[in-house]
Write an enzyme that holds these catalytic residues in place. Sequence first.
Site, mmCIF file in Angstrom:
data_model
loop_
_atom_site.group_PDB
_atom_site.id
_atom_site.type_symbol
_atom_site.label_atom_id
_atom_site.label_comp_id
_atom_site.label_asym_id
_atom_site.label_seq_id
_atom_site.Cartn_x
_atom_site.Cartn_y
_atom_site.Cartn_z
ATOM 1 N N ILE A 1 0.816 -1.222 0.000
ATOM 2 C CA ILE A 1 0.000 0.000 0.000
ATOM 3 C C ILE A 1 0.844 1.263 0.000
ATOM 4 C CG2 ILE A 1 -2.017 -1.027 1.085
ATOM 5 C CD1 ILE A 1 -1.013 -0.022 3.763
ATOM 6 N N GLY A 2 2.162 1.134 -0.051
ATOM 7 C CA GLY A 2 2.976 2.332 -0.080
ATOM 8 C C GLY A 2 4.449 2.019 -0.032
ATOM 9 N N GLU A 3 5.234 3.080 -0.198
ATOM 10 C CA GLU A 3 6.686 2.985 -0.136
ATOM 11 C C GLU A 3 7.158 4.089 0.785
ATOM 12 O OE1 GLU A 3 10.324 1.151 -1.186
ATOM 13 O OE2 GLU A 3 8.324 0.633 -1.895
ATOM 14 N N GLY A 4 7.476 3.735 2.031
ATOM 15 C CA GLY A 4 7.834 4.736 3.022
ATOM 16 C C GLY A 4 9.316 4.987 3.078
ATOM 17 N N PHE B 1 11.269 3.895 5.145
ATOM 18 C CA PHE B 1 11.949 2.666 5.512
ATOM 19 C C PHE B 1 11.924 1.637 4.385
ATOM 20 C CE2 PHE B 1 11.517 4.166 9.830
ATOM 21 C CZ PHE B 1 12.663 3.667 10.430
ATOM 22 N N PRO C 1 9.001 -0.694 1.730
ATOM 23 C CA PRO C 1 7.601 -0.975 1.403
ATOM 24 C C PRO C 1 6.721 -1.076 2.633
ATOM 25 C CG PRO C 1 8.934 -2.958 1.160
ATOM 26 C CD PRO C 1 9.896 -1.823 1.391
ATOM 27 N N VAL C 2 5.449 -0.726 2.445
ATOM 28 C CA VAL C 2 4.442 -0.834 3.492
ATOM 29 C C VAL C 2 3.341 -1.757 2.986
ATOM 30 C CG1 VAL C 2 2.828 0.404 4.967
ATOM 31 C CG2 VAL C 2 4.951 1.505 4.257
ATOM 32 N N LYS D 1 5.431 -1.866 8.199
ATOM 33 C CA LYS D 1 6.484 -1.074 7.576
ATOM 34 C C LYS D 1 7.767 -1.899 7.593
ATOM 35 C CE LYS D 1 6.884 3.302 8.621
ATOM 36 N NZ LYS D 1 7.236 4.563 9.331
ATOM 37 N N ASP E 1 10.490 15.684 10.996
ATOM 38 C CA ASP E 1 10.047 15.444 9.625
ATOM 39 C C ASP E 1 8.526 15.545 9.511
ATOM 40 O OD1 ASP E 1 10.524 15.006 6.962
ATOM 41 O OD2 ASP E 1 10.542 12.827 7.114
#
Length: 1020
Positions: free
Chosen positions: A678-681, A683, A685-686, A700, A798
């Site tokens: 569902i995402g790329e944070g 850290f 991939p999520v 995460k 951040d």
Amino acid sequence: MSLNRQLLFTYYFIVSLILFSDFVSSATLPKEEVDALQSVATALKKSNWNFSVDPCDETLSEGGWRNPNAAKGFEDAVTCNCSSVICHVTNIVLKAQDLQGSLPTDLSGLPFLQELDLTRNYLNGSIPPEWGASSLLNISLLGNRISGSIPKELGNLTTLSGLVLEYNQLSGKIPPELGNLPNLKRLLLSSNNLSGEIPSTFAKLTTLTDLRISDNQFTGAIPDFIQNWKGLEKLVIQASGLVGPIPSAIGLLGTLTDLRITDLSGPESPFPPLRNMTSMKYLILRNCNLTGDLPAYLGQNRKLKNLDLSFNKLSGPIPATYSGLSDVDFIYFTSNMLNGQVPSWMVDQGDTIDITYNNFSKDKTEECQQKSVNTFSSTSPLVANNSSNVSCLSKYTCPKTFYGLHINCGGNEITSNETKYDADTWDTPGYYDSKNGWVSSNTGNFLDDDRTNNGKSKWSNSSELKITNSSIDFRLYTQARLSAISLTYQALCLGKGNYTVNLHFAEIMFNEKNMYSNLGRRYFDIYVQGKREVKDFNIVDEAKGVGKAVVKKFPVMVTNGKLEIRLQWAGKGTQAIPVRGVYGPLISAVSVDPDFIPPKEPGTGTGGGSSVGTVVGSVIASTVFLVLLIGGILWWRGCLRPKSQMEKDFKNLDFQISSFSLRQIKVATDNFDPANKIGEGGFGPVHKGIMTDGTVIAVKQLSAKSKQGNREFLNEIAMISALQHPHLVKLYGCCVEGDQLLLVYEYLENNSLARALFGPQETQIPLNWPMRQKICVGIARGLAYLHEESRLKIVHRDIKATNVLLDKELNPKISDFGLAKLDEEENTHISTRVAGTYGYMAPEYAMRGHLTDKADVYSFGVVALEIVHGKSNTSSRSKADTFYLLDWVHVLREQNTLLEVVDPRLGTDYNKQEALMMIQIGMLCTSPAPGDRPSMSTVVSMLEGHSTVNVEKLLEASVNNEKDEESVRAMKRHYATIGEEEITNTTTTDGPFTSSSTSTANANDLYPVKLDSAYWNTRT
């Protein structure tokens, strides 16, 4: 006929009573006051007031307006003064209700209000200056989270009789205007962060009867003008920051019944003249550098109940007149230079007298006795005729030589890890002999003690423990030994050598939840072998939370068999949270272990039969074989293969979260199926996952190529595991196996704020104005918690729209603490490694690495403007035209058209006043100079409309502030010389926990020196 007249009279009388009763019962509360009460309830978050009934009807037992059967300390009452036709609210008393709102700003709708008592709640924000226009007689905010300064407008409250602001987080100087209060009787300011000198205007406060200013950071001396307070009955100045000497003018205050002055720095001084204080009941002059003899006249005061002159330099014998003090409840002459014989009346007095650490000649007590006068260490070494300076222990006989000391302080005997911890269950102050080679001495009584359970000098409570490390025996921390002044443990029979002293602590008297009972602050000093090793030790800060264990280690050398450990209260910290009497040293266990191999005790040698060599050889051979066999099996099974450094680091940490296995995570995410990504944070991939119990999670995963490394990963775990707040993303747990580093979060249905506002069209969420206002306030509250309210002081570093996640109700939650930085010891830091997102970083941080919480305030300001505008701070209209929100906002302000910033998608359906306020706050937060930016608690107050701060005026001042222009120019030159890859930039995706704001902008664009039309017109 007379009988008829009498009956007629009776009839009219009864009818009149009925009519009068109906007339009185028709008295009502004006609508203006009802509306004002509703505003008060909203601000305080007081939810149980029933506005469908009459608040002034005292016959009602329900409805939330009064609770006559409440427990001690809890009060819930609204009191009215009613005439025949109308009622007015005169008193609002809401004690110990854990209200979590803020102070109501406007009390003008309650013109007859005389008392506002909000003692022991969880209220935050600042004191509204508007209160200065009211007619209040008494204000009590004791035991809350009130911050900011004391408003000078309170000096206009000429009717004010009592102002109680103890145990909060107030800062700044006392406003001189408070000296203009002609009717002020009680002024209680203890346990805040107030500074500066006592205002000279206080000389006019001639009506004062009670003044308490302990535990602050004042400067200067105790003023001579205290002699003007002729009616003063109670004066408490403990660890206030003021310096001595105690002015002789204090002797003119003949009405004093309670005088407590402690922990004064400054020169030595003689005992103050107190002869005229014949009504004195409590006299405490502890650690005030007093010299000379004890004044004989004190012995003639028959009203004295507590006399504490500890930790001074008083000398000479105890005057004969002091025999008149035989009815005094407590006498403490601890740690002076008193000499001569110990009077017989003291010997007979019992354990209510403590004369430890003096130079008395040998007294009539040949041996130390419990429940007797405490003469522990009260005789000069020259008199004791041995190497000990403990008089009543001169005949102490060691049962044997010990090579360690283990005490379960305040608890029963237990065995932990094959080590026996001695019991320490006595419950009265004074001397205690364990019969196992160690003794203890506990000095002091808890004044104003409201505790009703447990013992006075010990405490048991396992419900607050949060110990998850299996290597820690929680039994050592379920109880504790307490002391009101000084607690000493002394080993008398240790073998010669080097030892390590381990002092075990856990705060078990406070509460970790968002309640007033977690607002307590405990400080004390730690001495080992007479040397102060730690000053102002705070268990909660050291352990990173309530109910968590921490061990302090100290190396020592023992040469004469004796080891002394002493904990001493120095007057700091709160004394009434959760109740009065909670303060002073607290310790869970003592363990002293040798740094050498102790000799075997007699009788442990070998008997007949095989020779020693044969036995030893057989044992060694068998042991080696067994070790090799077991080791081989374990290696074959993989148990002894080298663990990663991350696993080793993680194992040594005590986090308050669950530990998940990699197998559990793989099952939940279908082995990290790309369909669940569902995402790329920051850290890596999520993935979305579903646990076996149906809980939806977001995982995460730290990628091998991530710019964020192990340090950030462990830092994030440590930060989030210690924090709980409605506007912080909840961390369920983590997984550390080999090189697999995973964080398991709650899953938030609506992804990130960036995605909702300016993500791809199909991911955007229509956000009306109330939603945007709620989101902005929520972010501010979360940051205020991180900066000011949490046990840890945390700078996020951040803050940006992609690090704000939205749940199904669109409540915002701050995420990604991987860049969080602890701010424990200093208010400012020069960071050696700047980390953040370009476009959101404050100038001083981006350029110089100068990190404070004001860097987060800057980032919040950018996010606030993005929320109003609906676009990112940096976005491109075309390849040739890059749009910079901060630039545009300043130009619009110059043109007086700020509302053009508002997202066109809102049309006219928004609150113009709120929008303008949010824009101005965003601009104020992004002021170039950090000092011009408000604190986040102030931002919350402004956004919620509880502050009367003139934002426009502050903004004008900040815009015209040119003191940081050169630093901004330097920063622009700095960015011109470095590559863009050196700034933390990552791509935007549609998943949660992502970083964004990749930009080709340079420093000239993001941080212009002069933000005006001329600048705008010359931009290229």
